[in-house]
Design a protein around this motif. Structure first.
Motif, mmCIF file in Angstrom:
data_model
loop_
_atom_site.group_PDB
_atom_site.id
_atom_site.type_symbol
_atom_site.label_atom_id
_atom_site.label_comp_id
_atom_site.label_asym_id
_atom_site.label_seq_id
_atom_site.Cartn_x
_atom_site.Cartn_y
_atom_site.Cartn_z
ATOM 1 N N LYS A 250 0.885 -1.227 0.069
ATOM 2 C CA LYS A 250 0.106 -0.021 0.066
ATOM 3 C C LYS A 250 1.059 1.258 -0.163
ATOM 4 O O LYS A 250 1.679 1.356 0.920
ATOM 5 C CB LYS A 250 -0.755 -0.082 1.247
ATOM 6 C CG LYS A 250 -1.631 1.334 1.320
ATOM 7 C CD LYS A 250 -2.818 0.912 2.527
ATOM 8 C CE LYS A 250 -2.220 1.268 3.717
ATOM 9 N NZ LYS A 250 -3.021 1.129 4.857
ATOM 10 N N ARG A 251 0.254 2.365 -0.779
ATOM 11 C CA ARG A 251 1.049 3.586 -0.598
ATOM 12 C C ARG A 251 -0.031 4.670 -0.580
ATOM 13 O O ARG A 251 -1.147 4.731 -1.002
ATOM 14 C CB ARG A 251 1.883 3.677 -2.066
ATOM 15 C CG ARG A 251 2.180 5.179 -2.220
ATOM 16 C CD ARG A 251 2.927 5.382 -3.740
ATOM 17 N NE ARG A 251 3.360 6.746 -3.913
ATOM 18 C CZ ARG A 251 3.266 7.547 -4.833
ATOM 19 N NH1 ARG A 251 2.973 7.086 -5.788
ATOM 20 N NH2 ARG A 251 3.870 8.845 -4.984
ATOM 21 N N ILE A 252 0.429 5.657 0.340
ATOM 22 C CA ILE A 252 -0.422 6.845 0.550
ATOM 23 C C ILE A 252 0.374 7.970 -0.067
ATOM 24 O O ILE A 252 1.607 8.381 0.349
ATOM 25 C CB ILE A 252 -0.782 6.963 1.980
ATOM 26 C CG1 ILE A 252 -1.606 5.775 2.581
ATOM 27 C CG2 ILE A 252 -1.485 7.956 2.309
ATOM 28 C CD1 ILE A 252 -1.855 5.794 4.281
ATOM 29 N N THR A 253 -0.236 8.812 -0.881
ATOM 30 C CA THR A 253 0.467 9.804 -1.557
ATOM 31 C C THR A 253 0.293 11.080 -0.545
ATOM 32 O O THR A 253 -0.278 11.046 0.344
ATOM 33 C CB THR A 253 -0.234 10.199 -2.788
ATOM 34 O OG1 THR A 253 -1.564 10.715 -2.548
ATOM 35 C CG2 THR A 253 -0.303 9.143 -3.814
ATOM 36 N N LYS A 254 1.061 12.347 -0.770
ATOM 37 C CA LYS A 254 1.007 13.526 -0.012
ATOM 38 C C LYS A 254 -0.482 14.062 -0.097
ATOM 39 O O LYS A 254 -0.790 15.012 0.884
ATOM 40 C CB LYS A 254 2.017 14.452 -0.737
ATOM 41 C CG LYS A 254 3.635 13.977 -0.642
ATOM 42 C CD LYS A 254 4.505 15.265 -1.183
ATOM 43 C CE LYS A 254 5.839 14.689 -1.117
ATOM 44 N NZ LYS A 254 6.851 15.806 -1.667
ATOM 45 N N GLU A 255 -1.152 13.770 -1.243
ATOM 46 C CA GLU A 255 -2.588 14.232 -1.026
ATOM 47 C C GLU A 255 -3.716 13.600 -0.319
ATOM 48 O O GLU A 255 -4.692 13.612 -0.267
ATOM 49 C CB GLU A 255 -2.995 14.334 -2.637
ATOM 50 C CG GLU A 255 -2.213 15.395 -3.158
ATOM 51 C CD GLU A 255 -1.094 15.086 -3.758
ATOM 52 O OE1 GLU A 255 0.004 15.900 -4.302
ATOM 53 O OE2 GLU A 255 -0.692 13.898 -3.857
ATOM 54 N N GLY A 256 -2.905 12.393 0.175
ATOM 55 C CA GLY A 256 -4.013 11.254 0.996
ATOM 56 C C GLY A 256 -4.645 10.278 0.019
ATOM 57 O O GLY A 256 -5.348 9.528 0.582
#
Length: 412
Positions: A250-256
């Motif tokens: 899983k990856r969470i970007t800076k924008e959520g």
């Protein structure tokens, strides 16, 4: 708080920052050699062990099958029919042979009905005309549906027993023979080509390409490296073989934005061409865990609770056919052994002119001294220079890491 270092040979002390906590070799000369399949994840009391693992669902199983099903919408089902040949080749053998049999049987039946209708229209089925030996029928000796079906079978398979044949009494018979001959050629080309393509698929060549059951993490040239082994048990070689790996988590970007299945590249030597291998004997492929690695901040303790899947792909050209084949496998966190190294004593000179590979030792691993901290923490420790204490003149951790293990004593 003051920190002092005390050397203790062959012992893996428990430390507070992880980098001075080492995997303990359990025997002479770097540890006991153990098959990787026996080094299971339930050895939670060992310094290199992994605790009770949570349930993981694989995307790619060890045999290479992708555990993904595609639920296409009804309006998209026609796309499979548009590429009929590929659809037939991808079918299982039982369905493929069923389609093969039905294609021929139905074509014989359809043309048998057409020959029967032609005989009926020409009056060849009337008993009086059958008994009249001076009358020339459209197809000789076709006087019922069963004889029409047999003539259709003989025509399409070009058996030609010589008992039934088309005469020049009707032009429709000659036209129907031409049509059936063309249709039979098309069916032969598609069905036989489909079976041949299915038999010669390079997918079966991948059955003799093997991966190690476990991956390992250990030091190489003072750097933490992830390693796995691959080999080819067939004598014919794989040409232009190259290997690549991706880590899926899983990856969470800076924008959520949450991306549940994101591909992180795992470099196995692409930059310097080491991903292209000469696969004649078993090779150990290494991934240096540096700042570009998705494993850079993962320590031995973090690995116990990590949630990711490492997918490894080997591709190459089959020497005997020239087709491209691919072999896949995957490793879950509990299948990556921290503080282990593969046994290299599986290739030996046999006789005077041949090397012998012992695949019974293919999965053999042994424990080696390895810091349990992450590669990031290890790099920070290297950059800090010598760490307090004299240490009997041994090099500090910023240089070549000695096999003597250090014990960290904390005084508050």
């Amino acid at each position: 708080m003051s920190v002092a270092l005390t050397t203790i040979d062959g012992y893996a002390p428990m430390a507070t920052n992880g980098c001075h906590d080492w995997v303990k070799p359990t025997g002479m000369n770097g540890g006991v050699k153990t098959p990787a399949s026996r080094t299971s994840s339930n050895m939670s009391n060992r310094s290199f062990g992994f605790g009770r693992k949570s349930k993981h669902y694989r995307l790619v199983d060890p045999g290479g099958r992708c555990n993904i099903s595609h639920n296409a919408a009804r309006r998209q089902s026609y796309r499979f029919l548009a590429d009929m040949f590929t659809t037939l080749v991808d079918m299982k053998w039982r369905y493929n042979l069923t389609v093969f049999t039905l294609a021929y049987a139905l074509s014989w039946l359809v043309f048998g009905v057409l020959w029967w209708l032609l005989a009926l229209d020409h009056g060849d089925l009337v008993p009086e005309n059958i008994a009249n030996i001076d009358r020339v029928p459209c197809v000789s000796n076709v006087y019922s549906f069963s004889t029409a079906f047999l003539f259709s079978l003989e025509t399409q398979t070009t058996i030609g027993y010589g008992y039934r044949s088309v005469t020049d009494a009707c032009w429709m018979g000659m036209l129907l023979v031409v049509v059936q001959s063309v249709v039979s050629c098309v069916i032969d080309a598609v069905m036989i080509g489909c079976v041949f393509a299915k038999i010669s698929r390079p997918k079966k060549r991948a059955e003799t390409l093997v991966f190690s059951e476990k991956a390992v993490i250990a030091l190489r040239d003072d750097e933490l490296c992830l390693m796995f082994r691959l080999g080819d048990i067939r004598k014919s070689h794989i040409l232009e073989a190259h290997v690549r790996a991706v880590l899926i988590k899983k990856r969470i970007t800076k924008e959520g934005e949450v991306i549940p299945l994101y591909h992180f590249d795992v470099n196995v030597g692409f930059d310097n061409g080491l991903d292209r291998i000469f696969l004649v004997w078993p090779l150990v492929i290494e991934h240096v865990i540096d700042e570009k690695s998705p494993l850079y901040e993962i320590s031995a303790d973090d690995l116990e609770h990590a949630d990711f899947e490492l997918v490894v792909i080997l591709e190459g050209i089959v020497e005997s056919t020239g087709m491209t084949t691919q072999k896949r496998t995957s490793y879950l966190p509990h299948e990556i052994l921290w503080g282990h190294r593969f046994d290299h004593q599986l290739v030996a000179l046999h006789g005077d002119d041949e090397y012998h590979v012992d695949y019974s030792r293919f999965d053999m691993v042994h424990t080696v001294p390895t810091p349990r901290c992450s590669a990031k923490q290890l790099d920070i420790l290297h950059s800090q220079g010598p760490v307090g204490g004299e240490g009997d003149g041994k090099k500090a951790l910023n240089g070549s890491i000695p096999n003597t293990v250090y014990k960290l004593e904390t005084e508050i």
